[in-house]
Design an enzyme around this catalytic site. Sequence first.
Site, short mmCIF file in Angstrom:
data_model
loop_
_atom_site.label_atom_id
_atom_site.label_comp_id
_atom_site.label_asym_id
_atom_site.label_seq_id
_atom_site.Cartn_x
_atom_site.Cartn_y
_atom_site.Cartn_z
N HIS A 149 -3.54 -5.45 -0.89
CA HIS A 149 -4.41 -6.52 -1.42
C HIS A 149 -4.03 -6.83 -2.86
O HIS A 149 -3.31 -6.08 -3.50
CB HIS A 149 -5.89 -6.15 -1.31
CG HIS A 149 -6.36 -5.00 -2.16
ND1 HIS A 149 -6.43 -3.70 -1.68
CD2 HIS A 149 -6.78 -4.93 -3.44
CE1 HIS A 149 -6.88 -2.91 -2.64
NE2 HIS A 149 -7.10 -3.62 -3.73
N HIS A 167 -4.98 -6.22 -10.49
CA HIS A 167 -3.99 -5.31 -9.94
C HIS A 167 -3.47 -5.80 -8.60
O HIS A 167 -4.08 -6.66 -7.96
CB HIS A 167 -4.52 -3.87 -9.80
CG HIS A 167 -5.70 -3.71 -8.90
ND1 HIS A 167 -7.00 -3.76 -9.35
CD2 HIS A 167 -5.79 -3.51 -7.56
CE1 HIS A 167 -7.83 -3.58 -8.33
NE2 HIS A 167 -7.12 -3.43 -7.23
N GLU A 192 -9.35 -8.95 -3.39
CA GLU A 192 -10.45 -8.25 -4.03
C GLU A 192 -10.82 -9.03 -5.28
O GLU A 192 -9.94 -9.46 -6.03
CB GLU A 192 -9.98 -6.83 -4.41
CG GLU A 192 -11.04 -5.99 -5.10
CD GLU A 192 -10.53 -4.59 -5.47
OE1 GLU A 192 -9.30 -4.37 -5.52
OE2 GLU A 192 -11.39 -3.71 -5.69
#
Length: 132
Positions: A79, A7, A128
């Site tokens: 992020h 994502h 991440e």
Amino acid sequence: MLGKLNHVAIAVPDIASAAATYKNTLGAAISAETDLPEHGVTTVFVELPNTKIELLQPLGNNSPITRFLEKNSDGGIHHICYEVDDIEVAVNKLTADGARILGEPKIGAHGKPVIFLHPKDFCGTLIELEQV
Ligand code: CO
């Protein structure tokens, strides 16, 4: 080591408004709002055919995205999340290579272990990693 893009996360000051924009203006499928107190955020996921967009709004007094929104009052990309097969293998390799890992592995928005990597080590982008 890296797998798919899981994502892209966008920090927003008003998640209901942001979710409505994605749903109504952009015609996207969105999830319900979910509070993640251990991460200090409320999330909505926008489901796309090939990936997801994670809308993030601060939750509580020590949210990690409060300062970001102070600097980016309209919101902004916060992020990006890549998938890895094994978070421990990833942590060991990154640590051996001198990359800075922010905190300890935690359980993320999808119930899987995640870590965050220091933006200064990765082209100015907060990364991440999520074990899938
Ligand atoms: Co994320």
